[in-house]
Design an enzyme around this catalytic site. Sequence first.
Site, short mmCIF file in Angstrom:
data_model
loop_
_atom_site.label_atom_id
_atom_site.label_comp_id
_atom_site.label_asym_id
_atom_site.label_seq_id
_atom_site.Cartn_x
_atom_site.Cartn_y
_atom_site.Cartn_z
N SER A 1 0.80 -1.22 0.00
CA SER A 1 0.00 0.00 0.00
C SER A 1 0.84 1.28 0.00
CB SER A 1 -0.94 -0.07 1.20
OG SER A 1 -1.84 0.98 1.18
N ASP B 1 -3.39 6.11 -2.87
CA ASP B 1 -2.14 5.50 -2.37
C ASP B 1 -1.72 4.33 -3.26
OD1 ASP B 1 -4.06 3.70 -1.60
OD2 ASP B 1 -3.22 3.30 0.36
N PRO C 1 1.59 1.96 18.44
CA PRO C 1 2.53 1.29 17.53
C PRO C 1 1.86 1.11 16.17
CG PRO C 1 1.60 -0.30 19.08
CD PRO C 1 1.02 1.04 19.44
N GLY D 1 0.78 -0.58 12.73
CA GLY D 1 0.56 -1.97 12.33
C GLY D 1 1.15 -2.25 10.97
N THR D 2 1.72 -1.25 10.32
CA THR D 2 2.22 -1.46 8.96
C THR D 2 3.69 -1.06 8.80
OG1 THR D 2 1.53 0.73 8.24
CG2 THR D 2 -0.06 -1.04 7.94
C1 G16 Z 1 -3.62 0.30 6.51
C2 G16 Z 1 -4.97 0.05 7.13
C3 G16 Z 1 -5.55 1.36 7.60
C4 G16 Z 1 -4.59 2.07 8.54
C5 G16 Z 1 -3.22 2.20 7.87
C6 G16 Z 1 -2.15 2.75 8.76
O1 G16 Z 1 -3.79 1.11 5.38
O2 G16 Z 1 -5.79 -0.58 6.20
O3 G16 Z 1 -6.77 1.11 8.21
O4 G16 Z 1 -5.06 3.30 8.89
O5 G16 Z 1 -2.78 0.93 7.42
O6 G16 Z 1 -1.96 1.86 9.79
P1 G16 Z 1 -0.82 2.00 10.86
O7 G16 Z 1 -0.95 3.36 11.45
O8 G16 Z 1 -1.15 0.90 11.83
O9 G16 Z 1 0.49 1.81 10.17
P2 G16 Z 1 -3.06 0.83 4.02
O10 G16 Z 1 -3.65 1.81 3.08
O11 G16 Z 1 -1.59 1.04 4.28
O12 G16 Z 1 -3.37 -0.60 3.72
#
Ligand code: G16
Length: 580
Positions: free
Chosen positions: A101, A315, A538, A540-541
């Site tokens: 993403s 994105d 923290p 998640g990505t």
């Molecule tokens: C993903 C999730 C979103 C989240 C984003 C950022 O988006 O699908 O719901 O807001 O990650 O997450 P974090 O702050 O935990 O890194 P995407 O567009 O990257 O798939």
Amino acid sequence: MNRLRRVWRLSPAIPTCPVLYPVTTTFTFHRQISPRATDRKMQATIEKYPRKNDVYIQYGTAGFRTKAELLDHVVFRMGVLAALRSRAKGSMAIGVMITASHNPEPDNGVKLVDPHGEMLEVAWEAIASRLANASDSEFQEELAKVAIQTGVDVNKPALVFIGRDTRSSSERLGEAAIAGVKFYQGTAVDHGQVTTPMLHYYVYAHNMNLTPDPQLEDSYFSKLASSFISLSKEITTKKNYSPFVDFDGANGVGALAIEKLLPRLGNTLLLTVHNTDTVTPSTLNKECGADYVKTHVAAPKGFEPTPNKRIVSVDGDADRVIYSYVDSQKQFHLMDGDHIASLVAGYLMEMVKDSGLELSLGLVQTAYANGNSTKYITETMKIPVAFTSTGVKHLHHKALEYDIGVYFEANGHGTVVFSNNARNLVLQAMNDEKLDESKRRVIMRLKQVMEVINSTVGDAISDMLLVETVLKARGWSMEDWEAAYQDLPSRLMKVHVKDRNVIETVDADRKCSKPDGLQKEIDRVVSSYSFGRSFVRPSGTEDVVRVYAEAETQVEADKLAVEVARVVYNNADGVGPIPS
Ligand code: G16
């Protein structure tokens, strides 16, 4: 011997798939003294996608996400799991999307799509993590446990749809996913480069028998274009609305998708497409795209913005959308997910009132929502707002509690969901011959709006068409839209720490419960700022801790963010330079 026979009795289901054997002591014994040729072959396939290190990886906010070179075994195993999940769901198609993403190009990720086009059921996320983290030698045994635990009927066929973004590693990882599906005797259908929401729609449309498989792509674009064109024809109020838009494709798969949609839109929407380089790896999300625009509060690079012209940024997998513009004084203006949410919810609320239908409508936000947006939505628009933790899966779930649930994260990720009750009432009203003509027209329009929305998941392109519909119906320019409410100044920061998971949050991410004392420190810092609010969580990505701060002025918001980032750095083993 009896127990050994029991093992063999279970095997004919898929004779070449010994991983479905129940795990018993006898089984282990049997394998130790007499490894079958098929076992060895299966093990050799697993070892083609070796787990290269023992760092724990978790199915997070949006599946697994990390450096692409660490993902081959994870993606192979997710192919296997998707085939297993398909069997668990009566052979319905399951999706596997390869994308990271908004992350930089060297990263990649994988997420699973459930049969109705929704995100993977939360209870299965732990299963996914278990399989991803098993050692190569334990994987078959772990898989057998999962098969037994979930009670899959191994005689059923399995179908998995694979999609990928434009990253240089995505093709290789797509092949790993296909190998995983085949390993588990499933059928893999490679849909190639698609946006995340396209794959969600394909899974849904296939399982609902909406369209023959070869026409899935056509069906997706036709549905969006035809409902948008019908709505455009109906709407006559144009006033300050202009159909000219600059589209920022983030040099990713969204740029490819929009090129397919464009010819179908005729002259209803006149898009100029920028940032379309999907071949040079380093350009993906680089100084452009929804995440860049939102976090840097700056126009995307790659083209010269025309004063007051709308810019739509998506994105890297086109599931988020951010609007912006630069005014004639070269001042940049951001219209993020909060603005989109209030625009859409206000329009839907008006239609519900005008239609006379008894439908509940609510909006879902996260802690990242600007304080002034929440205030405007609840106090001026009188629409209830619920909060959930970050991650569209949480918002989606909450939004289902309303007949019409609008959910958007500030980062532009969101959509609208409709309950069966809402859909039925709309259909009934459309067939009600006694219904007043003006109400019928509103209800017809509501039905068309439902068609333009991809309710399965946040979809940048569908969301853009929805926003354009509302702006046109209102006859609004960007300035008109912006006049609804003014954001409180805010700032987002990232802090690098040794282990981001030492931070745990509660209360929809608004407070942190661990490490001890961190929240107290944050509260102390925040208390000295007028209209100050800050939270940390923290990611998640990405391997970072995110800090959000808002305050009365931009200078104060920036100062508060840095202070809180330093508190995090000191309390959670920060690494690298001290935040400034
Ligand atoms: C993903 C999730 C979103 C989240 C984003 C950022 O988006 O699908 O719901 O807001 O990650 O997450 P974090 O702050 O935990 O890194 P995407 O567009 O990257 O798939």
